[in-house]
Design an enzyme around this catalytic site. Structure first.
Site, PDB file in Angstrom:
ATOM      1  N   TRP A 206      -7.246   3.187  -6.949  1.00 19.80           N
ATOM      2  CA  TRP A 206      -7.069   1.827  -7.472  1.00 19.80           C
ATOM      3  C   TRP A 206      -7.482   1.785  -8.947  1.00 19.80           C
ATOM      4  CZ3 TRP A 206      -9.255   2.671  -2.566  1.00 19.80           C
ATOM      5  CH2 TRP A 206      -8.448   2.253  -1.496  1.00 19.80           C
TER       6      TRP A 206
ATOM      7  N   HIS B 108      -7.175  -5.028  -4.814  1.00 24.83           N
ATOM      8  CA  HIS B 108      -6.499  -5.273  -3.544  1.00 24.83           C
ATOM      9  C   HIS B 108      -7.150  -6.502  -2.891  1.00 24.83           C
ATOM     10  CE1 HIS B 108      -9.459  -2.099  -1.581  1.00 24.83           C
ATOM     11  NE2 HIS B 108     -10.052  -2.883  -2.444  1.00 24.83           N
TER      12      HIS B 108
ATOM     13  N   ARG C 190      -3.757  -4.111 -11.214  1.00 26.33           N
ATOM     14  CA  ARG C 190      -4.032  -2.674 -11.369  1.00 26.33           C
ATOM     15  C   ARG C 190      -3.628  -2.220 -12.764  1.00 26.33           C
ATOM     16  NH1 ARG C 190      -2.572  -0.180  -5.420  1.00 26.33           N
ATOM     17  NH2 ARG C 190      -3.712  -1.810  -4.302  1.00 26.33           N
TER      18      ARG C 190
ATOM     19  N   GLN D 211      -0.675  -9.379  -2.650  1.00 22.86           N
ATOM     20  CA  GLN D 211      -0.852  -8.716  -1.366  1.00 22.86           C
ATOM     21  C   GLN D 211      -1.180  -9.780  -0.315  1.00 22.86           C
ATOM     22  OE1 GLN D 211      -3.921  -5.665  -1.668  1.00 22.86           O
ATOM     23  NE2 GLN D 211      -2.418  -4.111  -2.231  1.00 22.86           N
TER      24      GLN D 211
ATOM     25  N   VAL E 283     -10.997   2.404   6.841  1.00 22.23           N
ATOM     26  CA  VAL E 283     -10.389   2.398   8.191  1.00 22.23           C
ATOM     27  C   VAL E 283     -10.494   3.789   8.815  1.00 22.23           C
ATOM     28  CG1 VAL E 283      -8.740   0.523   7.886  1.00 22.23           C
ATOM     29  CG2 VAL E 283      -8.120   2.832   7.159  1.00 22.23           C
TER      30      VAL E 283
ATOM     31  N   ALA F 183      -6.880  -3.886  10.459  1.00 16.67           N
ATOM     32  CA  ALA F 183      -6.660  -4.585   9.190  1.00 16.67           C
ATOM     33  C   ALA F 183      -5.429  -3.988   8.517  1.00 16.67           C
ATOM     34  CB  ALA F 183      -7.880  -4.447   8.289  1.00 16.67           C
TER      35      ALA F 183
END
Ligand code: YSA
Length: 346
Positions: free
Chosen positions: A156, A177, A203, A217, A260, A314
């Protein structure tokens, strides 16, 4: 004397009758009633008359003066009225003239798709929440298992805010994000959770047909007892089916995100080349629209959820890629270049 006065009177009234302009009328006034005007001179000359004639001639001359003054006032008034009538006539509303064309605005395509996408999730039982675009390092990275100097930060390219804390660090940024909203939401609420969190992200990267430096997003989060990868896939399949129709292909692949475990990305077959490979999909045949996965146990622990009791999924999807796929838009930069030829098509 009486004869002279009669002559002056008829000449003056004749002249006045034929005047049609305020300047000419002023010249007339000066000529007859001004300091050196005919009538004024006449009145001054009265003193040279014998006393017995003076009274009668004086009264007659004063009568003439009053008469001319009144004629002057009436003439000025009628001229002013005529001018006013002319002005009113000129400025009258002509209802037969063609009207001005009023341009009617419309919603931006991003707003439309944002509402459409949120409506799909709301229909599946999700609520909608928004959060800040200027974010702390903690929420954007640290709380998502991305500590300082972690190589995943390179995923990122970040725009940092020029603010230093007492330790000389720059802890503020434009969120890269919408995932920080996962933490903010879980800090405030207890499971069961089903929420989508749309918004702008930023970004510091070069733009191309599918990349912008500011884009939208939608973050999704579901936490409850017994949530599994099957729920994640089912929810996202259903979303894709409702937005793109039954015929579009959906692909899940393993992917890595520190927050995650396991992680996946989801892509839709390219609308331009139908999966064969082209400039827009970078010869891949697929356009990635989101990253997703099962919420990492450490993330759950950080917000004081017990990962042995609760699990969650998610996802974070790039919003502009949805209308690109839906309507065949071949360059993301069209969205924010303010070209009406593009915007008017939606
Ligand atoms: C992953 C796991 C989760 O549990 C939750 C969210 C995520 C997604 C993660 N936060 C993230 O931002 N992943 S990402 O960098 O791959 O971006 C997600 C989506 O945003 C991409 O699939 C793409 O559709 C879109 N995107 C990324 N960079 C973009 C962009 N869209 C336009 N311009 C860019 N520069």
């Amino acid at each position: 004397m009486t004869k002279t006065l009669e002559e002056i009177k008829s000449r003056a009234l004749d002249e006045l009758r034929n005047l049609n302009d305020l300047n000419e009328i002023e010249a007339w006034r000066v000529g007859y009633l001004g300091r050196k005007g005919t009538v004024t001179q006449l009145l001054r000359g009265l003193s040279s008359l014998p006393i017995e004639e003076r009274r009668e001639a004086g009264a007659a001359a004063n009568n003439l003066k009053s008469l001319l003054e009144q004629a002057l006032a009436e003439k000025q008034e009628s001229l002013r009225k005529a001018e006013l009538d002319k002005l009113v006539q000129q400025s009258r509303l002509d209802v037969t003239l063609p009207g001005h064309h009023v341009q009617v605005g419309r919603l931006h395509p991003t707003t439309k798709i944002l509402r459409e996408a949120c409506a799909v999730f709301v229909a599946m039982g999700f609520e909608v929440v928004e959060g800040p675009e200027v974010e702390w390092d903690y929420y954007n990275f640290e709380a998502l298992n991305i500590p300082r100097n972690h190589p995943a930060r390179d995923m990122w390219a970040t725009l940092w805010i020029d603010y230093q804390n007492e330790a000389g660090e720059r802890p503020m940024l434009l969120r890269t994000h919408t995932s920080p909203m996962q933490i903010r939401f879980m800090e405030k609420r207890q499971p069961p959770i089903r929420v989508v969190m749309p918004g702008k992200v930023y970004r510091h990267e070069a733009t191309d047909a599918t990349h912008e430096s500011m884009f939208y997003q939608i973050e999704g989060l579901a936490v409850d007892k017994g949530i599994s990868m099957a729920h994640l896939k089912g929810t996202l399949y259903e979303f894709a089916r409702r937005l793109f129709g039954r015929d579009r292909k959906v692909r899940f692949r393993c992917d890595y995100f520190p927050f995650v475990e396991p992680g996946v990305d989801m892509a839709i077959d390219c609308f331009i080349c139908q999966g064969k490979g082209c400039r827009v999909c970078g010869d891949e045949g697929w356009i990635e629209i989101l990253g997703a996965g099962m919420v990492h146990p450490d993330v759950l622990r950080r917000v004081n959820y017990d990962p042995d009791v609760y699990t969650g999924f998610a996802f974070g999807m790039g919003l502009e890629r949805i209308p690109m796929l839906k309507y065949g838009i071949d360059d993301i930069r069209l969205f924010y270049s303010n070209d009406l030829r593009f915007l008017e098509q939606f």
